[in-house]
Scaffold this motif. Structure first.
Motif, PDB file in Angstrom:
ATOM      1  N   LEU A 117      40.345  12.708  29.643  1.00  0.00           N
ATOM      2  CA  LEU A 117      40.719  12.061  28.389  1.00  0.00           C
ATOM      3  C   LEU A 117      41.969  12.679  27.768  1.00  0.00           C
ATOM      4  N   ARG A 118      42.753  11.835  27.102  1.00  0.00           N
ATOM      5  CA  ARG A 118      43.963  12.232  26.378  1.00  0.00           C
ATOM      6  C   ARG A 118      45.028  12.792  27.331  1.00  0.00           C
ATOM      7  N   GLY A 119      45.578  13.983  27.042  1.00  0.00           N
ATOM      8  CA  GLY A 119      46.573  14.533  27.964  1.00  0.00           C
ATOM      9  C   GLY A 119      47.848  13.706  28.055  1.00  0.00           C
ATOM     10  N   GLU A 170      48.045  -1.565  33.529  1.00  0.00           N
ATOM     11  CA  GLU A 170      47.495  -2.389  32.459  1.00  0.00           C
ATOM     12  C   GLU A 170      48.239  -2.091  31.142  1.00  0.00           C
ATOM     13  N   CYS A 171      48.474  -0.795  30.901  1.00  0.00           N
ATOM     14  CA  CYS A 171      49.189  -0.377  29.694  1.00  0.00           C
ATOM     15  C   CYS A 171      50.596  -0.961  29.679  1.00  0.00           C
ATOM     16  N   GLY A 172      51.249  -0.909  30.832  1.00  0.00           N
ATOM     17  CA  GLY A 172      52.601  -1.431  30.951  1.00  0.00           C
ATOM     18  C   GLY A 172      52.646  -2.922  30.639  1.00  0.00           C
ATOM     19  N   LYS A 173      51.641  -3.631  31.114  1.00  0.00           N
ATOM     20  CA  LYS A 173      51.573  -5.081  30.883  1.00  0.00           C
ATOM     21  C   LYS A 173      51.417  -5.389  29.398  1.00  0.00           C
ATOM     22  N   HIS A 174      50.489  -4.655  28.762  1.00  0.00           N
ATOM     23  CA  HIS A 174      50.273  -4.851  27.327  1.00  0.00           C
ATOM     24  C   HIS A 174      51.523  -4.525  26.517  1.00  0.00           C
ATOM     25  N   PHE A 175      52.175  -3.401  26.907  1.00  0.00           N
ATOM     26  CA  PHE A 175      53.344  -2.971  26.145  1.00  0.00           C
ATOM     27  C   PHE A 175      54.466  -4.001  26.285  1.00  0.00           C
ATOM     28  N   LEU A 196      57.533   1.140  16.638  1.00  0.00           N
ATOM     29  CA  LEU A 196      56.704   1.901  17.579  1.00  0.00           C
ATOM     30  C   LEU A 196      55.408   2.355  16.908  1.00  0.00           C
ATOM     31  N   TRP A 197      55.488   2.746  15.656  1.00  0.00           N
ATOM     32  CA  TRP A 197      54.304   3.133  14.883  1.00  0.00           C
ATOM     33  C   TRP A 197      53.311   1.957  14.781  1.00  0.00           C
ATOM     34  N   ARG A 198      53.852   0.772  14.428  1.00  0.00           N
ATOM     35  CA  ARG A 198      53.009  -0.414  14.251  1.00  0.00           C
ATOM     36  C   ARG A 198      52.337  -0.788  15.574  1.00  0.00           C
ATOM     37  N   LYS A 199      53.086  -0.752  16.666  1.00  0.00           N
ATOM     38  CA  LYS A 199      52.535  -1.142  17.964  1.00  0.00           C
ATOM     39  C   LYS A 199      51.501  -0.126  18.451  1.00  0.00           C
ATOM     40  N   HIS A 200      51.770   1.149  18.172  1.00  0.00           N
ATOM     41  CA  HIS A 200      50.804   2.187  18.554  1.00  0.00           C
ATOM     42  C   HIS A 200      49.486   1.945  17.806  1.00  0.00           C
ATOM     43  N   ASN A 201      49.563   1.590  16.532  1.00  0.00           N
ATOM     44  CA  ASN A 201      48.328   1.277  15.795  1.00  0.00           C
ATOM     45  C   ASN A 201      47.633   0.051  16.353  1.00  0.00           C
ATOM     46  N   PRO A 218      38.399   9.934  17.723  1.00  0.00           N
ATOM     47  CA  PRO A 218      38.235   8.486  17.599  1.00  0.00           C
ATOM     48  C   PRO A 218      39.565   7.798  17.261  1.00  0.00           C
ATOM     49  N   LYS A 219      39.752   6.606  17.799  1.00  0.00           N
ATOM     50  CA  LYS A 219      40.962   5.836  17.498  1.00  0.00           C
ATOM     51  C   LYS A 219      40.972   5.487  16.011  1.00  0.00           C
ATOM     52  N   THR A 220      42.111   5.699  15.392  1.00  0.00           N
ATOM     53  CA  THR A 220      42.216   5.358  13.968  1.00  0.00           C
ATOM     54  C   THR A 220      43.504   4.598  13.718  1.00  0.00           C
ATOM     55  N   HIS A 253      56.898  14.085  10.207  1.00  0.00           N
ATOM     56  CA  HIS A 253      55.888  14.503  11.184  1.00  0.00           C
ATOM     57  C   HIS A 253      56.496  14.692  12.575  1.00  0.00           C
ATOM     58  N   TYR A 254      57.332  13.749  13.002  1.00  0.00           N
ATOM     59  CA  TYR A 254      57.923  13.819  14.335  1.00  0.00           C
ATOM     60  C   TYR A 254      59.317  14.449  14.326  1.00  0.00           C
ATOM     61  N   GLY A 255      59.710  14.997  13.194  1.00  0.00           N
ATOM     62  CA  GLY A 255      61.017  15.645  13.106  1.00  0.00           C
ATOM     63  C   GLY A 255      61.007  17.007  13.785  1.00  0.00           C
TER      64      GLY A 255
END
Ligand code: FAD
Length: 265
Positions: A117-119, A170-175, A196-201, A218-220, A253-255
């Motif tokens: 998981l994750r990674g 599958e991820c590539g197709k969705h993206f 990118l933030w909106r799509k990640h959510n 958990p996904k949030t 946060h990502y700076g």
């Protein structure tokens, strides 16, 4: 399996160890499934390394390694590059000059409650969020690369990398579906990082309760109110995002100054 010691970390930070481990995995594991790179694949890989070499806010030895890899890819007159040659460069030839990318993966903010998981996927999201923020903060960084003045430089490169190399097809197709739907509406570097933030959510929402959800993580819909209280508003009883606050939060946060060197050796 091997028991890995749990590493304490803060949710409010980004860890260089995750970013470097992600690059390690990408260059040494994911790419290894492509025995030679040629044509469109080679172009996509070159573009990816260009964007990362110019925008990665990393340690000098890692940035230099990426720049050397880029120079080598660009100067090579070959139409076809064997993967082994890339690996040899990353593993051996660069080591001699003191350029060095960690030899093993070490997940921190991306560690999971089990090894499955994750990674890596977590580190790839993190890398792309960091790169979109760098593109917004350092408008001149992509000068003379063919990507200058292109607000979509990072996202298009990511889209093509994900579609071609990311192990999860599958991820590539969705993206790709998400990109086709709305990427053309993005007109600025700020809109790019919000996209990118909106799509990640959107992906988080889709994956809630799925096999890839780590019960410990958990996904949030992110950032949660504890991370960014002002990002959240209520209008007529409904939750809405304050996107200006989200934009400011993402940049913080990502700076580069929020990336912790802890656990990266
Ligand atoms: P991740 O979703 O990987 O997020 C990593 C970290 O980013 C989080 O811990 C959090 O700190 C932060 N974060 C969370 N949400 C946001 C946000 N909206 N904006 C900014 N930062 C945020 N898996 C599938 O099963 N099916 C798929 O179709 C799929 N598509 C994917 C597409 C892409 C492009 C990528 C990179 C991965 C995809 N994955 C997919 C994997 C999946 O999205 C997660 O990466 C994986 O399940 C690990 O989840 P995680 O809990 O580590 O959090």
């Amino acid at each position: 399996g091997t028991q890995v010691e749990w590493k304490e970390f803060e949710k409010s930070k980004v860890y260089m160890a995750d970013l470097e481990s992600g690059l390690h995995y990408l260059l040494r594991v994911e790419l290894a499934t492509h025995k030679t790179l040629e044509g469109e694949e080679l172009k996509i890989f070159k573009d990816f390394i260009t964007v990362v070499a110019k925008l990665f806010p990393g340690r000098q030895s890692v940035v230099k390694l990426l720049e050397t890899l880029l120079e080598w890819l660009v100067s090579l007159p070959l139409e076809k590059i064997p993967y082994d040659a890339i690996l040899d460069l990353v593993n051996n030839r660069m080591r001699i000059s003191g350029l060095y990318l960690s030899e093993q993966v070490q997940w921190v903010g991306c560690q999971g409650s089990s090894v499955a998981l994750r990674g890596y996927p977590c580190s790839l999201w993190t890398l792309f969020h960091v790169l979109t923020v760098q593109a917004a903060n350092r408008p001149d960084a992509l000068a003379n690369t063919g990507f200058e003045d292109d607000p979509l430089a990072v996202l298009q490169t990511m889209r093509r990398y994900i579609g071609t190399f990311f192990g999860c097809q599958e991820c590539g197709k969705h993206f790709e579906e998400m990109a086709q739907e709305s990427l053309n509406q993005v007109k600025s570097v700020d809109e790019a990082l919000l996209w990118l933030w909106r799509k990640h959510n959107q992906v988080n929402a889709r994956l809630t309760g799925s096999m890839s959800e780590d019960p410990m993580f958990p996904k949030t819909q992110w950032p949660t109110p504890d991370l960014c209280p002002t990002c959240h508003e209520e209008q007529e009883g409904l939750h809405v995002w304050d996107e200006q606050m989200v934009l400011a939060f993402l940049k913080q946060h990502y700076g580069a100054s929020n990336i912790s060197p802890k656990y990266s050796s």
